[in-house]
Design a protein around this motif. Structure first.
Motif, PDB file in Angstrom:
ATOM      1  N   THR A  77       0.836  -1.188   0.000  1.00  0.00           N
ATOM      2  CA  THR A  77       0.000   0.000   0.000  1.00  0.00           C
ATOM      3  C   THR A  77       0.875   1.244   0.000  1.00  0.00           C
ATOM      4  O   THR A  77       1.898   1.281   0.678  1.00  0.00           O
ATOM      5  CB  THR A  77      -0.897   0.019   1.262  1.00  0.00           C
ATOM      6  OG1 THR A  77      -1.693  -1.167   1.274  1.00  0.00           O
ATOM      7  CG2 THR A  77      -1.791   1.239   1.308  1.00  0.00           C
ATOM      8  N   GLY A 128      -1.908  -2.718  -4.110  1.00  0.00           N
ATOM      9  CA  GLY A 128      -1.984  -3.865  -4.988  1.00  0.00           C
ATOM     10  C   GLY A 128      -1.724  -5.144  -4.229  1.00  0.00           C
ATOM     11  O   GLY A 128      -1.148  -5.138  -3.140  1.00  0.00           O
ATOM     12  N   ARG A 133       1.007  -2.181 -10.645  1.00  0.00           N
ATOM     13  CA  ARG A 133      -0.058  -1.688  -9.768  1.00  0.00           C
ATOM     14  C   ARG A 133       0.325  -0.369  -9.084  1.00  0.00           C
ATOM     15  O   ARG A 133      -0.414   0.587  -9.133  1.00  0.00           O
ATOM     16  CB  ARG A 133      -0.427  -2.715  -8.689  1.00  0.00           C
ATOM     17  CG  ARG A 133      -1.086  -3.949  -9.237  1.00  0.00           C
ATOM     18  CD  ARG A 133      -2.462  -3.624  -9.827  1.00  0.00           C
ATOM     19  NE  ARG A 133      -3.124  -4.803 -10.313  1.00  0.00           N
ATOM     20  CZ  ARG A 133      -3.155  -5.189 -11.588  1.00  0.00           C
ATOM     21  NH1 ARG A 133      -2.539  -4.488 -12.509  1.00  0.00           N
ATOM     22  NH2 ARG A 133      -3.790  -6.257 -11.959  1.00  0.00           N
ATOM     23  N   LEU A 134       1.486  -0.340  -8.458  1.00  0.00           N
ATOM     24  CA  LEU A 134       1.827   0.826  -7.640  1.00  0.00           C
ATOM     25  C   LEU A 134       2.212   2.043  -8.467  1.00  0.00           C
ATOM     26  O   LEU A 134       1.850   3.172  -8.128  1.00  0.00           O
ATOM     27  CB  LEU A 134       2.944   0.470  -6.658  1.00  0.00           C
ATOM     28  CG  LEU A 134       2.636  -0.686  -5.701  1.00  0.00           C
ATOM     29  CD1 LEU A 134       3.807  -0.920  -4.771  1.00  0.00           C
ATOM     30  CD2 LEU A 134       1.362  -0.436  -4.926  1.00  0.00           C
ATOM     31  N   SER A 137       0.301   5.214   0.929  1.00  0.00           N
ATOM     32  CA  SER A 137      -0.675   6.139   1.494  1.00  0.00           C
ATOM     33  C   SER A 137      -0.047   7.510   1.717  1.00  0.00           C
ATOM     34  O   SER A 137       1.172   7.644   1.821  1.00  0.00           O
ATOM     35  CB  SER A 137      -1.254   5.589   2.800  1.00  0.00           C
ATOM     36  OG  SER A 137      -0.233   5.423   3.744  1.00  0.00           O
ATOM     37  N   GLU A 173       0.663   4.110 -13.266  1.00  0.00           N
ATOM     38  CA  GLU A 173       0.265   5.473 -13.620  1.00  0.00           C
ATOM     39  C   GLU A 173       0.798   6.387 -12.521  1.00  0.00           C
ATOM     40  O   GLU A 173       1.108   5.920 -11.437  1.00  0.00           O
ATOM     41  CB  GLU A 173      -1.254   5.574 -13.679  1.00  0.00           C
ATOM     42  CG  GLU A 173      -1.898   4.649 -14.683  1.00  0.00           C
ATOM     43  CD  GLU A 173      -3.401   4.624 -14.550  1.00  0.00           C
ATOM     44  OE1 GLU A 173      -3.965   5.434 -13.778  1.00  0.00           O
ATOM     45  OE2 GLU A 173      -4.020   3.798 -15.211  1.00  0.00           O
ATOM     46  N   LEU A 224      -3.390   5.968  -1.593  1.00  0.00           N
ATOM     47  CA  LEU A 224      -3.217   6.494  -2.945  1.00  0.00           C
ATOM     48  C   LEU A 224      -3.152   5.382  -3.979  1.00  0.00           C
ATOM     49  O   LEU A 224      -3.612   5.540  -5.100  1.00  0.00           O
ATOM     50  CB  LEU A 224      -1.939   7.330  -3.018  1.00  0.00           C
ATOM     51  CG  LEU A 224      -1.893   8.526  -2.071  1.00  0.00           C
ATOM     52  CD1 LEU A 224      -0.518   9.172  -2.116  1.00  0.00           C
ATOM     53  CD2 LEU A 224      -2.981   9.525  -2.422  1.00  0.00           C
ATOM     54  N   ARG A 225      -2.569   4.281  -3.594  1.00  0.00           N
ATOM     55  CA  ARG A 225      -2.424   3.159  -4.519  1.00  0.00           C
ATOM     56  C   ARG A 225      -2.155   1.918  -3.686  1.00  0.00           C
ATOM     57  O   ARG A 225      -1.526   1.975  -2.642  1.00  0.00           O
ATOM     58  CB  ARG A 225      -1.259   3.434  -5.444  1.00  0.00           C
ATOM     59  CG  ARG A 225      -1.065   2.572  -6.650  1.00  0.00           C
ATOM     60  CD  ARG A 225      -2.102   2.658  -7.753  1.00  0.00           C
ATOM     61  NE  ARG A 225      -2.450   3.955  -8.276  1.00  0.00           N
ATOM     62  CZ  ARG A 225      -1.761   4.672  -9.142  1.00  0.00           C
ATOM     63  NH1 ARG A 225      -0.634   4.241  -9.625  1.00  0.00           N
ATOM     64  NH2 ARG A 225      -2.202   5.842  -9.566  1.00  0.00           N
ATOM     65  N   LEU A 242       0.903   8.726  -9.332  1.00  0.00           N
ATOM     66  CA  LEU A 242       0.073   8.692  -8.122  1.00  0.00           C
ATOM     67  C   LEU A 242      -0.978   9.811  -8.176  1.00  0.00           C
ATOM     68  O   LEU A 242      -0.676  10.903  -8.642  1.00  0.00           O
ATOM     69  CB  LEU A 242       0.947   8.848  -6.874  1.00  0.00           C
ATOM     70  CG  LEU A 242       1.863   7.681  -6.573  1.00  0.00           C
ATOM     71  CD1 LEU A 242       2.796   8.019  -5.421  1.00  0.00           C
ATOM     72  CD2 LEU A 242       1.082   6.426  -6.263  1.00  0.00           C
ATOM     73  N   PRO A 243      -2.188   9.557  -7.710  1.00  0.00           N
ATOM     74  CA  PRO A 243      -3.233  10.564  -7.756  1.00  0.00           C
ATOM     75  C   PRO A 243      -2.816  11.845  -7.035  1.00  0.00           C
ATOM     76  O   PRO A 243      -2.213  11.803  -5.958  1.00  0.00           O
ATOM     77  CB  PRO A 243      -4.408   9.912  -7.019  1.00  0.00           C
ATOM     78  CG  PRO A 243      -4.119   8.458  -7.013  1.00  0.00           C
ATOM     79  CD  PRO A 243      -2.627   8.315  -7.101  1.00  0.00           C
TER      80      PRO A 243
END
Length: 174
Positions: free
Chosen positions: A128, A141, A164-165, A130, A168, A138-139, A170-171
């Motif tokens: 994770t 998997g 996954r992480l 965060s 793309e 935030l991401r 990070l938001p």
């Protein structure tokens, strides 16, 4: 005028350097915590066996290398927080302590994960990322590890980071 060879080198080494209006962002600081073990088949938990401890350390090192290779994130030194990390462990279920420790270490992101042992040959790896300020995930998997070998653990870490992480940006971070 710059020689063509120098321009090509800059384009390869510094992505975005030659595009007008694109600034190179400094990497974000991240606290990359050690991967932990969850063995739900053991009531009350247990410390990892020597082989598991070695693989957890191997997977943690691979996670740190793979995250650093992305270039958008720079790991902070967590050695000063070692006692606090041991006290709060396991971080995957401490409800915000990873983010607090990350903030104290000067990081804006917390990256942590665990391996869940389902059987001797089937495990799950969860990681994770965060936001250290507000705890928002935030991401994240998860991947199934089939086979309990060094290579399957390492492959799983690399696959999660790539697909996954950091597949793309990070938001709200790009």
């Amino acid at each position: 005028m710059l020689p063509a060879r120098l321009i090509l080198l800059a384009a390869l080494v510094l992505p975005g350097a030659l595009r007008p209006g694109v600034a190179l962002a400094a990497p974000e600081k991240a606290a990359v915590f050690g991967i932990e073990l969850l063995d739900p088949g053991v009531v009350g938990g247990r410390p990892p066996r020597p082989e598991e401890s070695r693989r957890l350390a191997l997977a943690t090192d691979e996670l740190r290398k793979a995250v650093a290779a992305q270039g958008a994130v720079e790991s902070v030194d967590l050695a000063p927080q070692a006692a606090e990390i041991r006290k709060e462990a396991p971080l995957y279920k401490c409800e915000g302590c990873a983010e607090r420790i990350a903030r104290e270490a000067g990081a804006s992101l917390a990256i942590y994960g665990y391996v869940q042992r389902n059987t001797n040959q089937i495990l799950n790896l969860s990681i994770t990322i965060s936001d250290a300020e507000n705890g928002k995930v935030l991401r994240g998997g998860q991947v199934v590890i089939r086979g309990d070998t060094d290579e399957t653990w390492l492959h799983s870490v690399r696959w999660l980071v790539k697909n996954r992480l950091f597949a793309e940006p990070l938001p709200n971070r790009s």
